[in-house]
Write an enzyme that holds these catalytic residues in place. Sequence first.
Site, PDB file in Angstrom:
ATOM      1  CG  ASP A 124      -1.856   1.125   1.327  1.00 43.67           C
ATOM      2  OD1 ASP A 124      -1.616   2.152   0.672  1.00 43.67           O
ATOM      3  OD2 ASP A 124      -2.858   1.003   2.051  1.00 43.67           O
ATOM      4  CE1 TYR A 151      -6.723  11.252 -10.731  1.00 47.42           C
ATOM      5  CE2 TYR A 151      -6.977  12.992 -12.367  1.00 47.42           C
ATOM      6  CZ  TYR A 151      -6.485  11.745 -12.002  1.00 47.42           C
ATOM      7  OH  TYR A 151      -5.736  11.016 -12.897  1.00 47.42           O
ATOM      8  CE  LYS A 164      -3.132  11.695 -10.745  1.00 46.94           C
ATOM      9  NZ  LYS A 164      -2.165  10.600 -10.611  1.00 46.94           N
TER      10      LYS A 164
END
Length: 285
Positions: A94, A189, A193
């Site tokens: 993970d 998101y 990024k």
Amino acid sequence: MPPAVGVAAALAGARPQRTVFSLFSLANRVVLVTGGHRGIGLEMALAMAEVGATVYCLDLPAEADADWRKVQSYAAQLPQLDNTKGRLEYMSGDVTNQEGMWKAVESIVEREGRIDVCVANAGISQTIGCLDYPAQEFHKIMDINVSGVFFTAQAAGRQMVRLGTPGSIILIASMNGSVANRNQHWSGYNTSKSAVLQMARSMACELASNGIRVNTISPGYTHSSMTRIVLQNKPNLEAELSEQNPLGRFGRPDELRGVSLWLASDASSFCTGSDIRVDGGQCAW
Ligand SMILES: NC(=O)c1ccc[n+]([C@@H]2O[C@H](COP(=O)([O-])OP(=O)(O)OC[C@H]3O[C@@H](n4cnc5c(N)ncnc54)[C@H](O)[C@@H]3O)[C@@H](O)[C@H]2O)c1
């Protein structure tokens, strides 16, 4: 000094030979790809195995599934290249577990003696309106897409520095790190990024003196499980999103094979701190 190639070889009167393809060789190199159980990560992992690398695919499932095993077996049956054979290995892990990632790369080095390339690709997406974003979801996407990418790159970089070997670290960002999406609610998101883009530039500057290059690849809309979830039950959405780039379509994961090999290999030896966009031209207009 490396042997003269290209024009210098021609002018020095060297025996004519093709050297340009060998620039992309990863023979005897060892690679880690996170999120390598499927999608873009697995496609890049296979491309690297095709050019001779031993590639460790790290992902959440305890065991690799039948599809992954089929790709592993395909890689095992490839003909030899430059007297070496690439292979795929699976590791459960993970990326949000910093100590776990350090141990994972340590164990790769114990087994293989080296780590040359790291692709921090594991990531998730979420579609939630910015005014309704629950803290728990925002923390989750930052944990995986930002902290997880950092811990992965850090784990590989630590071993490269310890071994005193050069390396290439590739962080998978997105065109959404540079532009927002029309009609899509992806603020978490997109924020994650953007962080990855700046992370790569920062790490590239810190690690250049160790011979470690750090770059990002920013795909545009690409078919995968991630985009399948975004598109499901929205029959017109793929056509709507496709119209937003000049090539007028989604990309395929295999269309990232070339760029990943270029950044992983000596073919990109003077490239660090760069973002390479593969987005059908979406950011061009
Ligand atoms: N598909 C696209 O359109 C697109 C566009 C731009 C960027 N990207 C980026 O490309 C990367 C790969 O995405 P994909 O499209 O192949 O999606 P995908 O969902 O098919 O693959 C992502 C993989 O990451 C793994 N993963 C998630 N959380 C993890 C964790 N905590 N630890 C380890 N592994 C974990 C998943 O199990 C999965 O195998 C992501 O970073 C994504 O943001 C995708």
